[in-house]
Structures are given as C-alpha cells and as structure tokens.
Design a protein around this motif. Sequence first.
Motif, PDB file in Angstrom:
ATOM      1  N   VAL A 156       1.007  -1.807   0.472  1.00 18.90           N
ATOM      2  CA  VAL A 156      -0.178   0.167  -0.229  1.00 18.90           C
ATOM      3  C   VAL A 156       1.028   1.567   0.131  1.00 18.90           C
ATOM      4  O   VAL A 156       0.423   2.444  -0.522  1.00 18.90           O
ATOM      5  N   GLY A 157       2.197   0.929   0.730  1.00 14.63           N
ATOM      6  CA  GLY A 157       3.048   2.386   0.802  1.00 14.63           C
ATOM      7  C   GLY A 157       3.501   2.514  -0.773  1.00 14.63           C
ATOM      8  O   GLY A 157       3.547   3.888  -0.747  1.00 14.63           O
ATOM      9  N   LEU A 158       3.816   1.460  -1.235  1.00 17.39           N
ATOM     10  CA  LEU A 158       4.390   1.776  -2.779  1.00 17.39           C
ATOM     11  C   LEU A 158       3.689   2.435  -3.398  1.00 17.39           C
ATOM     12  O   LEU A 158       3.716   3.158  -4.160  1.00 17.39           O
ATOM     13  N   PHE A 159       2.434   1.429  -3.783  1.00 23.94           N
ATOM     14  CA  PHE A 159       1.565   2.165  -4.658  1.00 23.94           C
ATOM     15  C   PHE A 159       1.049   3.910  -4.404  1.00 23.94           C
ATOM     16  O   PHE A 159       1.272   4.915  -5.417  1.00 23.94           O
ATOM     17  N   ALA A 160       1.214   4.117  -3.020  1.00 27.99           N
ATOM     18  CA  ALA A 160       0.729   5.519  -2.571  1.00 27.99           C
ATOM     19  C   ALA A 160       1.748   6.174  -3.110  1.00 27.99           C
ATOM     20  O   ALA A 160       1.610   7.566  -3.400  1.00 27.99           O
ATOM     21  N   ALA A 161       2.931   6.001  -3.332  1.00 29.15           N
ATOM     22  CA  ALA A 161       4.302   6.371  -3.184  1.00 29.15           C
ATOM     23  C   ALA A 161       4.466   7.074  -4.900  1.00 29.15           C
ATOM     24  O   ALA A 161       5.204   7.942  -4.889  1.00 29.15           O
ATOM     25  N   ILE A 162       3.906   5.862  -5.466  1.00 31.68           N
ATOM     26  CA  ILE A 162       4.036   5.861  -6.732  1.00 31.68           C
ATOM     27  C   ILE A 162       3.152   6.867  -7.058  1.00 31.68           C
ATOM     28  O   ILE A 162       3.296   7.792  -8.335  1.00 31.68           O
TER      29      ILE A 162
END
Length: 73
Positions: A19-25
Amino acid sequence: MFALPNLAPSQWAVILGAVGLFAAISLYSIWDAFHRDFGSSNAKFGWIQLAVMVPFFGGLAYLIFGRKRGRRL
C-alpha cells in the motif's frame, strides 16, 4: 461491525509495504507532473487527474508514458 483479519506481523508488513509503495508511486507522479511543462495546461491537468482518479495504474502510466512528454521546469 468490522473486524481486522488475524494476520501474522510479516503478512501485515507485506500488505502495508505494498500500500505504501502504491501510494508513493501515485504521489510522486502527481508531484512530478505538477513540476513539468507539457505545453498546455490541459495535458498537465489530464496526467494529474489520471494519477488521482486511478491511483496506482494512473501513476504507473504517467511514469511510463507521460514523463517523456513533459520537460523539467
């Protein structure tokens, strides 16, 4: 009402990391599109809108296709 699933800490770490990776992208795509010149404000608004409305895939599409169209300010 709503109960959280009983998962192991390592499973929570994987889920929260994804979820953090998706939000960061998505957030990086919005930030980068805001700081680029696309020739028209409609193109800039379109890429930002795509990253906001389609969170992960819109940001990914911007990074693959949209970044090449704009130039750094």
